[in-house]
Design a protein around this motif. Structure first.
Motif, PDB file in Angstrom:
ATOM      1  N   MET A   1       0.841  -1.196   0.000  1.00 36.24           N
ATOM      2  CA  MET A   1       0.000   0.000   0.000  1.00 36.24           C
ATOM      3  C   MET A   1       0.874   1.243   0.000  1.00 36.24           C
ATOM      4  O   MET A   1       1.923   1.281   0.644  1.00 36.24           O
ATOM      5  CB  MET A   1      -0.896   0.009   1.245  1.00 36.24           C
ATOM      6  N   ARG A   2       0.427   2.258  -0.705  1.00 34.02           N
ATOM      7  CA  ARG A   2       1.235   3.460  -0.811  1.00 34.02           C
ATOM      8  C   ARG A   2       0.982   4.409   0.360  1.00 34.02           C
ATOM      9  O   ARG A   2       0.081   4.204   1.170  1.00 34.02           O
ATOM     10  CB  ARG A   2       0.964   4.152  -2.137  1.00 34.02           C
ATOM     11  N   SER A   3       1.771   5.468   0.429  1.00 32.56           N
ATOM     12  CA  SER A   3       1.662   6.430   1.510  1.00 32.56           C
ATOM     13  C   SER A   3       0.327   7.173   1.448  1.00 32.56           C
ATOM     14  O   SER A   3      -0.251   7.373   0.379  1.00 32.56           O
ATOM     15  CB  SER A   3       2.804   7.441   1.448  1.00 32.56           C
ATOM     16  N   ILE A   4      -0.102   7.604   2.616  1.00 29.78           N
ATOM     17  CA  ILE A   4      -1.314   8.395   2.746  1.00 29.78           C
ATOM     18  C   ILE A   4      -0.989   9.884   2.728  1.00 29.78           C
ATOM     19  O   ILE A   4      -1.561  10.658   1.971  1.00 29.78           O
ATOM     20  CB  ILE A   4      -2.040   8.045   4.059  1.00 29.78           C
ATOM     21  N   PHE A   5      -0.017  10.265   3.562  1.00 30.95           N
ATOM     22  CA  PHE A   5       0.265  11.669   3.800  1.00 30.95           C
ATOM     23  C   PHE A   5       1.413  12.171   2.924  1.00 30.95           C
ATOM     24  O   PHE A   5       2.352  11.434   2.607  1.00 30.95           O
ATOM     25  CB  PHE A   5       0.649  11.882   5.272  1.00 30.95           C
ATOM     26  N   LYS A   6       1.355  13.447   2.605  1.00 27.35           N
ATOM     27  CA  LYS A   6       2.460  14.095   1.920  1.00 27.35           C
ATOM     28  C   LYS A   6       3.628  14.343   2.874  1.00 27.35           C
ATOM     29  O   LYS A   6       4.779  14.396   2.443  1.00 27.35           O
ATOM     30  CB  LYS A   6       1.982  15.412   1.304  1.00 27.35           C
ATOM     31  N   ASP A   7       3.336  14.479   4.160  1.00 26.84           N
ATOM     32  CA  ASP A   7       4.354  14.687   5.190  1.00 26.84           C
ATOM     33  C   ASP A   7       4.848  13.335   5.712  1.00 26.84           C
ATOM     34  O   ASP A   7       4.070  12.596   6.325  1.00 26.84           O
ATOM     35  CB  ASP A   7       3.754  15.503   6.335  1.00 26.84           C
ATOM     36  N   PRO A   8       6.106  12.984   5.505  1.00 26.05           N
ATOM     37  CA  PRO A   8       6.609  11.673   5.943  1.00 26.05           C
ATOM     38  C   PRO A   8       6.489  11.444   7.447  1.00 26.05           C
ATOM     39  O   PRO A   8       6.302  10.301   7.887  1.00 26.05           O
ATOM     40  CB  PRO A   8       8.080  11.690   5.500  1.00 26.05           C
ATOM     41  N   PHE A  80      -3.047  15.038   1.911  1.00 28.79           N
ATOM     42  CA  PHE A  80      -3.078  13.651   1.471  1.00 28.79           C
ATOM     43  C   PHE A  80      -2.607  13.494   0.034  1.00 28.79           C
ATOM     44  O   PHE A  80      -2.769  14.382  -0.802  1.00 28.79           O
ATOM     45  CB  PHE A  80      -4.489  13.078   1.627  1.00 28.79           C
ATOM     46  N   ASP A  81      -2.046  12.332  -0.227  1.00 32.07           N
ATOM     47  CA  ASP A  81      -1.477  12.029  -1.529  1.00 32.07           C
ATOM     48  C   ASP A  81      -2.483  11.232  -2.360  1.00 32.07           C
ATOM     49  O   ASP A  81      -2.631  10.029  -2.192  1.00 32.07           O
ATOM     50  CB  ASP A  81      -0.181  11.230  -1.346  1.00 32.07           C
ATOM     51  N   ARG A  82      -3.252  11.944  -3.210  1.00 30.60           N
ATOM     52  CA  ARG A  82      -4.176  11.322  -4.159  1.00 30.60           C
ATOM     53  C   ARG A  82      -5.217  10.435  -3.459  1.00 30.60           C
ATOM     54  O   ARG A  82      -5.338   9.253  -3.720  1.00 30.60           O
ATOM     55  CB  ARG A  82      -3.400  10.524  -5.203  1.00 30.60           C
ATOM     56  N   PHE A  83      -5.977  11.088  -2.576  1.00 29.87           N
ATOM     57  CA  PHE A  83      -7.077  10.425  -1.885  1.00 29.87           C
ATOM     58  C   PHE A  83      -8.395  11.086  -2.256  1.00 29.87           C
ATOM     59  O   PHE A  83      -8.429  12.248  -2.659  1.00 29.87           O
ATOM     60  CB  PHE A  83      -6.869  10.497  -0.365  1.00 29.87           C
TER      61      PHE A  83
END
Length: 279
Positions: A1-8, A80-83
């Motif tokens: 699954m890919r990341s949710i947030f733009k902030d690591p 969020f990254d592409r949600f």
């Protein structure tokens, strides 16, 4: 699954605890939601705790959902990254109510959680605290039960609730406009509102933009031992009364799965919640 947030950093905290609390809406956006809540005046407030999707007025449910997803839009795009958001609701706890408890639960499964991550956004419109029904959670509880959950509000660990509250309880005193961003698997609940002011919160559910929404359906009165699994559009949850079976002329039934949950005991919960890799 890919990341949710733009902030690591938020991503790491989310993966560890199952949720984060962040600044989310501006004061103007909070005021806008408050005004809409009052203007629509459709919340079923007969009970100490209610949600807008309990209303039998489909037009009210749609207006609420459209308003919340619209107001949340800027913040979702920022963090969020592409949600994408599926739908939104208001929840209300009436003041000075002993019977406004929202009992411990996990949110329903709205996507294929083997591929995607169902996310709950919970934003209070007033500051929350010990008195007025703040959100309460258990850190890392998203790791306790991996099985899909139907839309029915049935928690499979009611016998363990006293132990869960005694050992792992955590209250989140969230300010108006801040957001709890949680994995839908997190164990959470909220007590009654014993203050003199109605406690209103706006919620939305979302997942990766490439995901397909699902419904894991069980009949409310006769749930049985299996769940029908449907792929459908998000408007099912707003256009139809709560706990409705999807219309197969609009939704695609893709199968059935067993209704089951992870067996838990105190040792297993301790190991998972405290981050021990083996027991």
């Amino acid at each position: 699954m890919r990341s949710i947030f733009k902030d690591p950093k938020l991503q790491l905290e989310f993966e560890d605890k199952g949720y984060v609390v962040i600044d989310f809406l501006s004061l103007e956006e909070v005021a806008q939601l408050k005004d809409i809540y009052k203007e629509l005046n459709g919340q079923p407030i007969q009970m100490g705790f209610s949600t807008s999707n309990m209303s039998m007025d489909a037009d009210y449910r749609k207006k609420v959902s459209n308003t919340i997803t619209s107001v949340f839009g800027n913040a979702v795009n920022k963090h969020f990254d592409r949600f994408k958001m599926f739908f939104g609701i208001f929840t209300s706890k009436q003041p000075n109510q002993e019977k406004g408890l929202c009992s411990m639960h996990q949110d329903p499964t709205y996507v294929d959680e083997n591929k995607y991550q169902g996310i709950t956004i919970w934003v209070p419109l007033i500051d929350t605290n010990e008195t007025n029904g703040a959100l309460e959670v258990i850190d890392r509880s998203h790791l306790l039960n991996e099985y899909p959950r139907s839309t029915l509000p049935r928690f499979p660990y009611n016998d363990l609730v006293p132990l869960l509250l005694e050992k792992y309880f955590k209250r989140l005193d969230i300010k108006a406009g801040q957001a709890y961003i949680g994995n839908s698997k997190v164990f959470h609940w909220s007590p009654s509102n014993k203050s003199n002011e109605e406690r209103v919160a706006a919620l939305a559910w979302m997942a990766e933009e490439e995901s397909q929404m699902r419904c894991y359906y069980q009949d409310f009165k006769n749930p049985g031992k299996t769940m029908e699994v449907f792929e459908l559009e998000a408007d099912h949850y707003i256009e139809n009364p709560l706990f409705s079976r999807p219309d197969e002329s609009k939704a695609k039934k893709i199968g059935e799965v067993d209704s089951q949950f992870e067996p838990l005991n105190e040792a297993k919960m301790d190991a998972i919640i405290n981050g021990v890799t083996s027991i």
